[in-house]
Motif scaffolding. Structure first.
Motif, PDB file in Angstrom:
ATOM      1  N   GLU A 180      10.461   7.974  -2.572  1.00  0.00           N
ATOM      2  CA  GLU A 180       9.460   7.953  -3.379  1.00  0.00           C
ATOM      3  C   GLU A 180       9.569   7.198  -4.693  1.00  0.00           C
ATOM      4  OE1 GLU A 180       6.461   8.792  -2.626  1.00  0.00           O
ATOM      5  OE2 GLU A 180       5.536   8.532  -4.623  1.00  0.00           O
ATOM      6  N   ASP A 184       0.935  -1.153  -0.079  1.00  0.00           N
ATOM      7  CA  ASP A 184      -0.013  -0.073   0.100  1.00  0.00           C
ATOM      8  C   ASP A 184       1.167   1.122  -0.031  1.00  0.00           C
ATOM      9  OD1 ASP A 184      -1.579   2.079   0.980  1.00  0.00           O
ATOM     10  OD2 ASP A 184      -2.751   1.042   2.270  1.00  0.00           O
ATOM     11  N   GLU A 190       0.352   4.460  -0.228  1.00  0.00           N
ATOM     12  CA  GLU A 190      -0.152   5.423   0.795  1.00  0.00           C
ATOM     13  C   GLU A 190       0.426   5.454   2.119  1.00  0.00           C
ATOM     14  OE1 GLU A 190      -0.386   7.803  -1.536  1.00  0.00           O
ATOM     15  OE2 GLU A 190      -0.923   8.475   0.393  1.00  0.00           O
ATOM     16  N   GLU A 191       0.197   3.839   2.683  1.00  0.00           N
ATOM     17  CA  GLU A 191       0.460   3.504   4.059  1.00  0.00           C
ATOM     18  C   GLU A 191       2.069   3.596   3.960  1.00  0.00           C
ATOM     19  OE1 GLU A 191      -0.912   2.995   6.487  1.00  0.00           O
ATOM     20  OE2 GLU A 191       0.346   1.775   7.986  1.00  0.00           O
ATOM     21  N   ARG A 240       4.036   5.784   2.323  1.00  0.00           N
ATOM     22  CA  ARG A 240       4.240   7.283   2.530  1.00  0.00           C
ATOM     23  C   ARG A 240       4.103   7.601   3.904  1.00  0.00           C
ATOM     24  NH1 ARG A 240       1.622   7.113  -2.544  1.00  0.00           N
ATOM     25  NH2 ARG A 240       3.502   7.232  -4.281  1.00  0.00           N
TER      26      ARG A 240
END
Lengths: 97, 97, 97, 97
Positions: free
Chosen positions: C70, B77, B79-80, B82
């Motif tokens: 990132e 994931d 987003e997780e 980040r």
């Protein structure tokens, strides 16, 4: 009144209050760990205790300079003054600089 | 077994032991202050507690990375992931760097 | 455009400017020493360079997270992500925490 | 020979050498940034410069204590001694403690 190589009353009570609070904070962190709280929240509280301990260190140090080091200056005893300076340098070398 | 966003057993018991010891050390410093012990001796004990708290911080942080951050990596994931990185950066920014 | 494992343009020019300034500050401190300036004034300039280097470190670190880390997240490559996290932990362990 | 409120010869040459090396290291970091080297390698060099600056600070501080503070002690001038202590406390408060 003779010189007492220890903290002055005002600093003493302030430092004792700070230490009492820190003791409680450390117990609080232990409860968070026992209660399986999220690590980042635990780390936030650890950072708070670290900052609080640094303030205690600063307060004891300032009182020491204003009291014990000042006494050595007034005594005019060069050896005593050198000893005080050497002690201060040790405290600073050890501090997380 | 579902993922528990808290410390793993081994780290948990080690950190609890450290915190118990630190709690005792903080009480010990308070007694030194009450007993009018020499400031430099008090400062030495304060430095020891500061170092001990830093080791607790390191241990919680390492466990967090090996457990919660690792979980985010495995989850895939983004987003997780980040969010975890952002949390780490906050911990480091706040640490006495 | 392929991923370049280096700093992004904006951060790169900002960091280069900072480094140029720091280089000049270090030369300035050397001149103060040569000119037998008072030690405390020299120490003040040394503290300024230390703070400036810390800001360069923060800027490079933030750019690294926003760019290289990132990229690892977007790649979905768990091994790459673990490597990035391990690198970050090394940077923090080494930093004067 | 009159007292010169600056660094003693030996410390002076050692500190100048250190500063010269640091200046070169800072230029080297700038080249790494220009050559788009990997951020973590740049961060490693930044940490080296930070550590080197701390050693310069320690050396200037030790020389100051052994020279300027010692002079104040020998002078027997209590006001001068207080001024020196106050300066030391400022250096420590400012240091990344």
């Amino acid at each position: 009144m003779g010189y007492l190589a220890s903290m002055r009353t005002e600093a003493k009570s302030s430092v004792l209050k700070r230490l009492k609070r820190i003791e409680g904070q450390v117990r609080g962190i232990a409860r968070m760990v026992e209660d399986d709280r999220y690590c980042i929240d635990i780390l936030t509280q650890i950072a708070a205790v670290r900052a609080a301990m640094r303030r205690v260190e600063d307060e004891v140090l300032r009182d020491h300079v204003g009291h014990c080091v000042e006494h050595a200056i007034r005594s005019g005893d060069a050896e005593e003054q050198r000893a005080k300076i050497a002690e201060l340098m040790e405290v600073f070398a050890r501090a997380e600089r």
